[in-house]
Write an enzyme that holds these catalytic residues in place. Structure first.
Site, short mmCIF file in Angstrom:
data_model
loop_
_atom_site.label_atom_id
_atom_site.label_comp_id
_atom_site.label_asym_id
_atom_site.label_seq_id
_atom_site.Cartn_x
_atom_site.Cartn_y
_atom_site.Cartn_z
N SER A 103 5.48 -6.33 -7.79
CA SER A 103 6.10 -5.67 -7.40
C SER A 103 6.65 -4.06 -8.41
O SER A 103 7.82 -3.68 -8.71
CB SER A 103 8.09 -6.79 -8.27
OG SER A 103 7.64 -7.61 -7.06
N GLU A 128 -3.28 -14.56 -6.22
CA GLU A 128 -3.22 -15.68 -4.47
C GLU A 128 -4.60 -16.63 -4.01
O GLU A 128 -4.34 -17.27 -3.44
CB GLU A 128 -2.88 -14.81 -3.42
CG GLU A 128 -1.69 -14.36 -3.81
CD GLU A 128 -1.52 -12.91 -3.34
OE1 GLU A 128 -1.71 -12.06 -2.60
OE2 GLU A 128 -0.22 -13.00 -3.35
N ASN A 161 -3.39 -2.75 -2.95
CA ASN A 161 -3.73 -4.17 -2.71
C ASN A 161 -3.34 -4.19 -1.47
O ASN A 161 -2.25 -4.73 -1.47
CB ASN A 161 -3.40 -5.36 -3.37
CG ASN A 161 -4.42 -6.53 -3.76
OD1 ASN A 161 -4.54 -6.72 -2.56
ND2 ASN A 161 -3.63 -8.01 -4.33
N TRP A 162 -4.49 -3.86 -0.47
CA TRP A 162 -3.57 -4.25 1.03
C TRP A 162 -2.80 -5.63 1.46
O TRP A 162 -2.31 -5.97 2.94
CB TRP A 162 -3.86 -3.48 1.96
CG TRP A 162 -4.04 -1.63 1.97
CD1 TRP A 162 -3.76 -1.55 1.30
CD2 TRP A 162 -5.45 -1.18 2.52
NE1 TRP A 162 -3.58 -0.14 1.31
CE2 TRP A 162 -4.75 0.29 2.43
CE3 TRP A 162 -5.24 -1.61 3.61
CZ2 TRP A 162 -5.10 0.87 3.03
CZ3 TRP A 162 -5.90 0.23 4.72
CH2 TRP A 162 -5.88 0.93 3.93
N LYS A 163 -3.84 -6.58 0.46
CA LYS A 163 -4.21 -8.32 0.79
C LYS A 163 -4.18 -8.58 2.64
O LYS A 163 -5.08 -7.63 3.28
CB LYS A 163 -3.05 -8.60 0.66
CG LYS A 163 -2.05 -8.38 -0.78
CD LYS A 163 -0.46 -9.64 -1.09
CE LYS A 163 -0.90 -8.59 -3.18
NZ LYS A 163 0.21 -9.81 -3.78
N GLY A 204 1.16 -4.12 -4.53
CA GLY A 204 0.92 -5.10 -3.13
C GLY A 204 1.74 -3.85 -2.47
O GLY A 204 0.98 -3.12 -1.65
N GLY A 205 2.81 -4.77 -1.38
CA GLY A 205 3.60 -4.51 -0.82
C GLY A 205 3.62 -2.54 -1.18
O GLY A 205 4.18 -1.96 0.45
N GLY A 235 5.62 -9.99 -5.00
CA GLY A 235 5.77 -9.66 -4.12
C GLY A 235 7.40 -10.66 -4.34
O GLY A 235 8.43 -11.03 -2.88
N GLU A 277 -0.95 -9.41 -13.90
CA GLU A 277 0.42 -10.10 -13.24
C GLU A 277 1.00 -10.99 -13.20
O GLU A 277 0.56 -11.62 -12.30
CB GLU A 277 -0.80 -9.71 -11.20
CG GLU A 277 -1.66 -8.62 -11.35
CD GLU A 277 -1.84 -8.66 -9.79
OE1 GLU A 277 -1.07 -7.53 -8.75
OE2 GLU A 277 -1.69 -9.48 -9.10
N HIS A 318 -7.40 -13.01 -8.41
CA HIS A 318 -6.24 -12.32 -7.79
C HIS A 318 -4.89 -13.85 -7.77
O HIS A 318 -6.22 -15.00 -7.33
CB HIS A 318 -5.59 -12.12 -6.34
CG HIS A 318 -4.90 -11.13 -6.65
ND1 HIS A 318 -3.66 -12.47 -6.20
CD2 HIS A 318 -3.86 -10.33 -7.06
CE1 HIS A 318 -2.62 -11.54 -5.51
NE2 HIS A 318 -2.45 -10.02 -5.99
P1 PGA Z 1 3.07 -6.83 -4.86
O1 PGA Z 1 1.28 -7.41 -5.22
O2 PGA Z 1 3.41 -5.74 -5.61
O3 PGA Z 1 3.29 -6.97 -3.89
O4 PGA Z 1 4.21 -8.17 -6.29
C1 PGA Z 1 0.69 -7.21 -6.44
C2 PGA Z 1 -0.28 -8.00 -6.07
O5 PGA Z 1 -0.71 -8.50 -5.61
O6 PGA Z 1 -1.56 -7.14 -6.34
#
Ligand code: PGA
Length: 252
Positions: free
Chosen positions: A215, A99, A9-11, A236-237, A175, A169, A97
């Site tokens: 994470s 977010e 997930n590149w966001k 994500g990251g 994050g 999640e 998600h």
């Molecule tokens: P993260 O994000 O791996 O950076 O914690 C995961 C996500 O929100 O899909």
């Protein structure tokens, strides 16, 4: 057997050229050393979808948008429809998600419209769920996530439900560098699979891929994925570095 899936997930990261470069690097590593039994997905910004589809072997790597409009078409300035996403060659759409729920006010009602449109368009929804820290601290996380299911994916028909992928999640892990422990992930995933079995039957529950997100990285993926009810990750990251991402793909 249910699928193992590692989805990036590149966001809100990478320009189009940077995204193409990252996709090509992932594509090369997956072709050379990617575990054959793991489905790989790249969740990119809308602007990158067509280029990323062109940059990868789509037989091996699926491409996902990170959202879609809750309407099919019309006067909705700035929105991107499921048909638009589908027409790029993307096969998945990340929905719900935390977010989007938190920063953009996405409700279960909006989410249900998006789920219906995505399923109708033939896109595979990667449905996200998970609790905030205060809920975890109060120990009510299982009931909270089950309630998220009841308001959304448990309103689907069994046939539609069997087409979705779930990503658990915990918000406190996204994050933050604080991942759920292997035991916490397994406990929740097993609970959710049990809830799915109660609702749709054991067969559908056994076939549903439940990914862990928050994470998850090249160092801890191994331990998380070793759990019987963890079927991969939404990353994500760590999905922004091809070298880390391939290690997660190969963490089984
Ligand atoms: P993260 O994000 O791996 O950076 O914690 C995961 C996500 O929100 O899909």
């Amino acid at each position: 057997m249910r699928k193992k899936i590692v989805a990036g997930n590149w966001k809100l990261n990478t320009t189009v050229p940077e995204g193409i470069e990252l996709a090509k690097a992932v594509n090369e590593l997956v072709a050379e050393q990617g575990a054959a039994d793991v489905d790989v997905v790249l969740g990119t910004p809308f602007t990158h979808l067509t280029s990323v589809v062109d940059a990868v072997d789509t037989e091996r790597i699926g491409v996902a948008s990170q959202n879609c409009a809750a309407e099919a078409k019309g006067a909705f300035t700035g929105e991107v429809s499921v048909d638009m996403v589908k027409s790029t060659g993307a096969k998945y759409v990340i929905l719900g998600h935390s977010e989007r729920r938190e920063y953009y006010g996405e409700t279960s009602e909006t989410l249900n419209k998006k789920l219906a449109l995505a399923l109708e368009a033939g896109l595979t929804p990667i449905y996200c769920c998970g609790e905030a820290l205060d809920i975890r601290e109060a120990g009510t996380q299982n009931g909270f996530v089950k309630q998220q299911f009841e308001e959304t994916i448990f309103t689907l028909s069994a046939e539609d439900f069997s087409k979705i992928v779930i990503a658990y999640e915990p918000i406190w892990a996204i994050g933050t560098g604080v991942t759920a422990s292997s035991g916490q992930a397994q406990e929740m995933h097993a609970f959710l699979r049990g809830a799915i079995a109660e609702k749709f039957g054991q067969e559908i529950a056994d076939e549903t891929s439940i990914l862990y997100g928050g994470s998850c990285n090249a160092k801890n993926a191994n331990e998380l994925f070793a759990n019987p009810d963890v079927d991969g990750g939404l990353i994500g990251g760590a999905s922004l570095k091809a070298g880390d991402f391939i290690q997660i793909i190969n963490a089984y």
